[in-house]
Design an enzyme around this catalytic site. Structure first.
Site, PDB file in Angstrom:
ATOM      1  N   CYS A   1      22.611 -18.848 -12.448  1.00  0.00           N
ATOM      2  CA  CYS A   1      21.253 -19.328 -12.229  1.00  0.00           C
ATOM      3  C   CYS A   1      20.928 -20.363 -13.299  1.00  0.00           C
ATOM      4  CB  CYS A   1      20.264 -18.159 -12.316  1.00  0.00           C
ATOM      5  SG  CYS A   1      18.538 -18.661 -12.204  1.00  0.00           S
TER       6      CYS A   1
ATOM      7  N   CYS B   1      18.049 -18.827 -15.752  1.00  0.00           N
ATOM      8  CA  CYS B   1      18.218 -17.723 -16.712  1.00  0.00           C
ATOM      9  C   CYS B   1      19.673 -17.380 -17.021  1.00  0.00           C
ATOM     10  CB  CYS B   1      17.498 -16.489 -16.201  1.00  0.00           C
ATOM     11  SG  CYS B   1      18.254 -15.757 -14.725  1.00  0.00           S
TER      12      CYS B   1
ATOM     13  N   CYS C   1      16.981 -15.402  -7.493  1.00  0.00           N
ATOM     14  CA  CYS C   1      17.646 -14.739  -8.606  1.00  0.00           C
ATOM     15  C   CYS C   1      16.931 -13.418  -8.879  1.00  0.00           C
ATOM     16  CB  CYS C   1      17.610 -15.639  -9.840  1.00  0.00           C
ATOM     17  SG  CYS C   1      18.284 -14.860 -11.322  1.00  0.00           S
TER      18      CYS C   1
ATOM     19  N   CYS D   1      15.253 -13.679 -12.733  1.00  0.00           N
ATOM     20  CA  CYS D   1      14.071 -14.501 -13.054  1.00  0.00           C
ATOM     21  C   CYS D   1      13.215 -14.842 -11.838  1.00  0.00           C
ATOM     22  CB  CYS D   1      14.483 -15.778 -13.778  1.00  0.00           C
ATOM     23  SG  CYS D   1      15.312 -17.003 -12.737  1.00  0.00           S
TER      24      CYS D   1
ATOM     25  N   CYS E   1      23.473 -20.436   1.686  1.00  0.00           N
ATOM     26  CA  CYS E   1      23.244 -21.874   1.580  1.00  0.00           C
ATOM     27  C   CYS E   1      22.342 -22.097   0.357  1.00  0.00           C
ATOM     28  CB  CYS E   1      22.584 -22.356   2.866  1.00  0.00           C
ATOM     29  SG  CYS E   1      22.434 -24.126   2.981  1.00  0.00           S
TER      30      CYS E   1
END
Length: 161
Positions: free
Chosen positions: A76, A79, A124, A127, A148
């Site tokens: 991510c 984070c 995510c 976060c 995607c």
């Protein structure tokens, strides 16, 4: 008599309180990593902020990660949580990085109806940053899923091999 029934039916139809008419505000979920909007804006690029924090979508074929075939892990960008492994990445031809599975427990799911129909949204789990969407048109020989994902939501970490 017929007019009375017709008026009653019309009144009933317009007085119904359907879910489409409700304008409820969802209580925001909390995540292990939380920051103020100012902190996110200071940390992320304009495009990353648009995708991760405003649930935006980057233009197809605009991410260099779409054609990245190196070994490693996609984290991510907000984070640094590991989200996808390169071994599960495939070329979907859609213009966005696509994976047939996530790293279990690190991706959370929700529902997105912004464009007029329902899609399964991915974000995510650490976060809450918007990643993209998952569809059931992925490789049949593996999971059948196509995650995607916006490249702006990802940071590639190469393997140390």
């Amino acid at each position: 008599m017929k007019n009375s029934i017709l008026i009653l039916l019309i009144t009933l139809c317009f007085s119904c309180n359907s879910s489409a008419q409700k304008n409820e505000t969802k209580e925001k979920e909390t995540y292990p990593v939380t920051k103020t909007e100012a902190e996110w804006k200071a940390q992320l690029t304009e495009k990353q902020y648009y995708v991760l924090r405003e649930a935006g979508t980057e233009r197809p074929y605009s991410s260099p990660l779409n054609k990245n075939y190196k070994k490693g892990t996609y984290h991510c960008a907000g984070c640094d949580t590991p989200l996808f492994k390169s071994e599960h990445k495939f070329d979907s031809g859609t213009g966005w990085p696509s994976f047939d599975r996530e790293i279990e427990g690190n991706v959370a799911y929700g529902t997105d109806t912004k464009i007029g129909y329902t899609r399964d949204e991915e974000h995510c789990a650490t976060c809450g940053g918007h990643l993209g969407h998952v569809f059931n048109d992925g490789p049949k020989e593996t999971t059948g899923k196509r995650h995607c994902i916006n490249g702006a939501a990802l940071k590639f970490v190469p393997s140390e091999e």
